[in-house]
Design an enzyme around this catalytic site. Sequence first.
Site, mmCIF file in Angstrom:
data_model
loop_
_atom_site.group_PDB
_atom_site.id
_atom_site.type_symbol
_atom_site.label_atom_id
_atom_site.label_comp_id
_atom_site.label_asym_id
_atom_site.label_seq_id
_atom_site.Cartn_x
_atom_site.Cartn_y
_atom_site.Cartn_z
ATOM 1 N N GLU A 159 0.807 -1.243 0.000
ATOM 2 C CA GLU A 159 0.000 0.000 0.000
ATOM 3 C C GLU A 159 0.835 1.286 0.000
ATOM 4 O OE1 GLU A 159 -2.810 -0.430 3.226
ATOM 5 O OE2 GLU A 159 -3.276 -2.488 2.662
ATOM 6 N N GLU A 262 -6.014 -10.775 -0.916
ATOM 7 C CA GLU A 262 -6.767 -10.552 0.337
ATOM 8 C C GLU A 262 -8.270 -10.548 0.068
ATOM 9 O OE1 GLU A 262 -5.283 -7.252 2.614
ATOM 10 O OE2 GLU A 262 -3.194 -7.627 2.081
HETATM 11 O O1 G3I Z 1 -3.524 -8.441 19.463
HETATM 12 C C1 G3I Z 1 -3.837 -7.137 19.983
HETATM 13 C C2 G3I Z 1 -4.558 -7.258 21.314
HETATM 14 O O2 G3I Z 1 -3.650 -7.821 22.267
HETATM 15 C C3 G3I Z 1 -5.012 -5.869 21.780
HETATM 16 O O3 G3I Z 1 -5.751 -5.996 22.980
HETATM 17 C C4 G3I Z 1 -5.889 -5.262 20.677
HETATM 18 C C5 G3I Z 1 -6.397 -3.875 21.044
HETATM 19 O O4 G3I Z 1 -5.321 -2.965 20.929
HETATM 20 O O5 G3I Z 1 -5.124 -5.140 19.462
HETATM 21 C C6 G3I Z 1 -4.750 -6.425 18.994
HETATM 22 O O6 G3I Z 1 -4.009 -6.275 17.808
HETATM 23 C C7 G3I Z 1 -4.831 -5.908 16.693
HETATM 24 C C8 G3I Z 1 -4.635 -6.971 15.600
HETATM 25 O O7 G3I Z 1 -5.357 -6.609 14.403
HETATM 26 C C9 G3I Z 1 -5.112 -8.345 16.034
HETATM 27 O O8 G3I Z 1 -6.498 -8.294 16.264
HETATM 28 C C10 G3I Z 1 -4.348 -4.565 16.183
HETATM 29 O O9 G3I Z 1 -4.652 -3.575 17.156
HETATM 30 C C11 G3I Z 1 -5.090 -4.237 14.883
HETATM 31 O O10 G3I Z 1 -4.535 -3.053 14.317
HETATM 32 C C12 G3I Z 1 -4.864 -5.372 13.885
HETATM 33 O O11 G3I Z 1 -5.632 -5.066 12.724
HETATM 34 C C13 G3I Z 1 -5.170 -5.744 11.541
HETATM 35 C C14 G3I Z 1 -4.899 -4.661 10.479
HETATM 36 O O12 G3I Z 1 -4.529 -5.288 9.236
HETATM 37 C C15 G3I Z 1 -3.761 -3.742 10.893
HETATM 38 O O13 G3I Z 1 -2.557 -4.486 10.976
HETATM 39 C C16 G3I Z 1 -6.263 -6.689 11.055
HETATM 40 O O14 G3I Z 1 -6.438 -7.767 11.969
HETATM 41 C C17 G3I Z 1 -5.879 -7.248 9.686
HETATM 42 O O15 G3I Z 1 -6.939 -8.046 9.139
HETATM 43 C C18 G3I Z 1 -5.586 -6.102 8.721
HETATM 44 O O16 G3I Z 1 -5.156 -6.662 7.506
HETATM 45 C C19 G3I Z 1 -4.816 -5.708 6.483
HETATM 46 C C20 G3I Z 1 -3.619 -6.239 5.718
HETATM 47 O O17 G3I Z 1 -2.546 -6.481 6.605
HETATM 48 C C21 G3I Z 1 -3.236 -5.278 4.602
HETATM 49 N N1 G3I Z 1 -4.382 -5.023 3.708
HETATM 50 C C22 G3I Z 1 -5.584 -4.536 4.425
HETATM 51 C C23 G3I Z 1 -5.995 -5.548 5.490
HETATM 52 C C24 G3I Z 1 -7.280 -5.113 6.189
HETATM 53 O O18 G3I Z 1 -7.091 -3.908 6.863
#
Ligand code: G3I
Length: 348
Positions: A159, A262
């Site tokens: 991205e 994705e």
């Molecule tokens: O694991 C922690 C947890 O311990 C904590 O309590 C909680 C609240 O802060 O956060 C948890 O981590 C989160 C993680 O997902 C696991 O659930 C992160 O905050 C959150 O930012 C993360 O979101 C992910 C996002 O990318 C950002 O990295 C999504 O699961 C994931 O599906 C999403 O995937 C992205 C691809 O990497 C790139 N393309 C877009 C796609 C969708 O946004």
Amino acid sequence: MKKYIFLSIILFIGFSCKGNEPDPTPKPPENNITSLKQAPFPIGAAVNVDALKNDNEYRQLLIDEVTSVTPENAMKMYALSSGRGVYTWDDADYLVNFALENNMRVHGHTLIWYHSNGWWIENTFSGTKEEWIAVMREYIQDVVTHFKSKVTAWDVVNEAFNDDGTYRPSIWYDNIGEEYIELAFRFAHEADPDAVLFYNDYGQEYSFNKIQAINTMVDTLLAKNVPIHGIGLQMHMNINSSETKINYAVNSARNLIVHISELDVSVNTENNPDATFNDELAQLQKNVYKYATEAMLNVNEDLRYGITFWGITDKYSWRSSAPDWVLPFDADFNKKPAYDGMLEVFNQ
Ligand code: G3I
């Protein structure tokens, strides 16, 4: 011409250099495909490691249906690195071991992104452009080296562009400039010359400006013999996504390897908090899954990397801002019409 010879050599190396990575593409029975695992190209899923550890039904579904896995979060910088040169590999290694035990391909996601970087680099690191290049090189090469020969492909840069085709601000772009992209691919290739290296992005199926920006970048990199081998089209779509634009996007990936990386299809396009799933929405969703499947089947076989869902069951989907049912299996692990639609395409 030189770049296509270069790319063909890379493709030959990338696909024929059989280290110990599994061959994820089984030979399908003639027109009697009854499982995604028998598809004529790899079908994968982004994997939630916590669910993999704790939900046996989820674990078995992956074993039964996919031949490729992508870590949803376990290989992002925030998950791997708590300080410069400081790493925690446990969750990522757990996923890699699961995949290799089950003869699955592992697609690494993602090395350099504007989002989900380590707290330490977002909040404590500063330096000159050269120092930013050095810390990016260290990170990329530490991670790629750790997974070498197990992770056979990487989303090297994710991205990098806005929907209007301009460069997206990030700690990398702001501190290094647009050359961070070229450098990231070169650093990853130095660490693992056999790895297949992708640029990954979303929105190609609705933004022509983004397609143009990506292709301009690709042409520039190829002209400089930068080792970029593939394009990831994330395709986070919805029931209104256009078949024509999906095909245009997939065919826009120059002569590079193509990964629908994705895939998911939203049915609650208005983020209605009271939305419910129904047969009509399921059929509309099925159509879009079929469009993506047909588009991948139309890609030259040598460039067909496969389709990866962003998850596999609605029980664990990233889309949580409103009720939605975006994946081919429902929250009870039942196949949805979207699943049947993909098999219809494979058996037509
Ligand atoms: O694991 C922690 C947890 O311990 C904590 O309590 C909680 C609240 O802060 O956060 C948890 O981590 C989160 C993680 O997902 C696991 O659930 C992160 O905050 C959150 O930012 C993360 O979101 C992910 C996002 O990318 C950002 O990295 C999504 O699961 C994931 O599906 C999403 O995937 C992205 C691809 O990497 C790139 N393309 C877009 C796609 C969708 O946004």
